[in-house]
Design an enzyme around this catalytic site. Sequence first.
Site, PDB file in Angstrom:
ATOM      1  N   ARG A  57       0.868  -1.089  -0.164  1.00 54.85           N
ATOM      2  CA  ARG A  57      -0.118  -0.018   0.040  1.00 54.85           C
ATOM      3  C   ARG A  57       0.877   1.268  -0.050  1.00 54.85           C
ATOM      4  NH1 ARG A  57       2.516   1.882   3.389  1.00 54.85           N
ATOM      5  NH2 ARG A  57       1.024   3.236   3.792  1.00 54.85           N
ATOM      6  N   GLY A  58       0.336   2.391  -0.210  1.00 60.28           N
ATOM      7  CA  GLY A  58       0.992   3.686  -0.489  1.00 60.28           C
ATOM      8  C   GLY A  58       1.210   3.969  -1.988  1.00 60.28           C
ATOM      9  N   ALA A  59       0.964   5.306  -2.139  1.00 61.91           N
ATOM     10  CA  ALA A  59       0.988   5.723  -3.652  1.00 61.91           C
ATOM     11  C   ALA A  59       2.127   5.202  -4.608  1.00 61.91           C
ATOM     12  CB  ALA A  59       0.980   7.417  -3.610  1.00 61.91           C
ATOM     13  N   ARG A 100      -7.288  -0.295  -6.380  1.00 57.76           N
ATOM     14  CA  ARG A 100      -7.580   0.517  -5.435  1.00 57.76           C
ATOM     15  C   ARG A 100      -7.826   1.917  -6.129  1.00 57.76           C
ATOM     16  NH1 ARG A 100      -4.414   0.426  -0.744  1.00 57.76           N
ATOM     17  NH2 ARG A 100      -5.956   2.194  -0.019  1.00 57.76           N
ATOM     18  N   GLN A 205      -1.645   2.447  10.424  1.00 59.86           N
ATOM     19  CA  GLN A 205      -0.368   2.330   9.507  1.00 59.86           C
ATOM     20  C   GLN A 205       0.661   3.412  10.175  1.00 59.86           C
ATOM     21  OE1 GLN A 205      -3.415   3.051   8.268  1.00 59.86           O
ATOM     22  NE2 GLN A 205      -3.544   2.366   5.973  1.00 59.86           N
ATOM     23  N   ASP A 246      -2.515  10.488  -2.007  1.00 54.06           N
ATOM     24  CA  ASP A 246      -2.573   9.508  -2.805  1.00 54.06           C
ATOM     25  C   ASP A 246      -2.926   9.951  -4.254  1.00 54.06           C
ATOM     26  OD1 ASP A 246      -2.775   6.557  -1.344  1.00 54.06           O
ATOM     27  OD2 ASP A 246      -3.074   7.962  -0.039  1.00 54.06           O
ATOM     28  N   ASN A 257      -5.657  12.173   0.789  1.00 51.37           N
ATOM     29  CA  ASN A 257      -4.780  11.256   1.530  1.00 51.37           C
ATOM     30  C   ASN A 257      -5.469  10.605   2.570  1.00 51.37           C
ATOM     31  OD1 ASN A 257      -1.897  10.747   2.173  1.00 51.37           O
ATOM     32  ND2 ASN A 257      -2.325  11.713   4.184  1.00 51.37           N
ATOM     33  N   LYS A 258      -4.958   9.654   3.426  1.00 52.71           N
ATOM     34  CA  LYS A 258      -5.646   8.824   4.143  1.00 52.71           C
ATOM     35  C   LYS A 258      -6.419   9.661   5.146  1.00 52.71           C
ATOM     36  CE  LYS A 258      -5.017   5.309   4.422  1.00 52.71           C
ATOM     37  NZ  LYS A 258      -5.918   4.090   3.647  1.00 52.71           N
TER      38      LYS A 258
END
Length: 367
Positions: A57-59, A100, A205, A246, A257-258
Amino acid sequence: MNVTIRGRTQHFRTVTFDRAQNFVLLIEQRLLPHEFKIVPAKNFKETAAAIRDMIVRGAGAIGATAAYGLAQGALAFSGNDLKKFSTHIENVYQTLADARPTAVDPVNAMNDVRREMSRGKTVAEKQSLALAAAEEFANEDVRHCEEIGRHGAKLIRNDMKILTHCNAGWLAFVDIGTATAPLYAAQKLGKKFHVFCDETRPRSQGATLTAWELAQQKISHQIIADNAAGHLMQRGEIDMVIVGSDRTLGRTGEVTNKIGTYTKAVLAARHKIPFYVAIPLSTIDWNLKSGLKIPIEERNESEVLGAWGINLHGKREFVRVANPTSGARNPGFDVTPPELITGIITPAGIFKPKELWKRRRELGFAG
């Protein structure tokens, strides 16, 4: 990043490719910080599932994974029929893109790969170009993070207290990270500072991944509950906020973002604390004209209603925390408007959100 396991230190990238077996190799991030494990995705459907299920996970990391996944799918094709190959690639592309929907990096990465593939005249040429382009995307992700660190380190002074949210570190990219890049660069310069890691519920996270990274790097840090940030800001205990993204809209400067990022931006503005967003160029969406058009992923309610952890016997298990008959909403992301953002740290420098469109050529816009 260097990882020390049982006294042995070794350098790892978050995602790599095994050409001999046509596997995408990933760090299983759901097991961290309790277990460090590399797992293979053996075909493009497994690679898409690894993105969807947050093994990775993560951009930047899912961007590189999607790029490798597209190359993986291309290399798995047998035969010389270009029309059938094109149909196959479209299926691979869509499967990976759907994994995603909020993040734009996977689509940007796969578009780069397809653009290079178009130069090939045969299936074999296209397959070779696909893997080379995926490797280049991964390497460029690392270069971008290095440049973000160089620019962002200038913002960090000795004795600063810095707040992060979620994980935009090495684990969220191929290496180094974005929000963490200025921290790692500042550490190399000998600067001393302290980091508060938002736990970042519901998947935590910040508590599991960012804190693990900072511990590996021996950077002073503490985990805080998400709701503690305002309290610390009110008492002057936070000097700056750095987060990742993201999807950042190049036309408006809005940042996705998150979930919880918008809340932190509002709090930072209330207390006049600088709020920075660190992004590689692949995270910029030059097409969308409004944050309201960004697809916000709604994840399974179980993430809110309980938590994963290690029990007293050292085994990973899920524990229900919430009332047993209650349901939950679980949006994975939120959108922060540009007026709440002090600056966006990019590989090309630090810009005001509204400057992105005016500086689009130097930020990689090819339209």
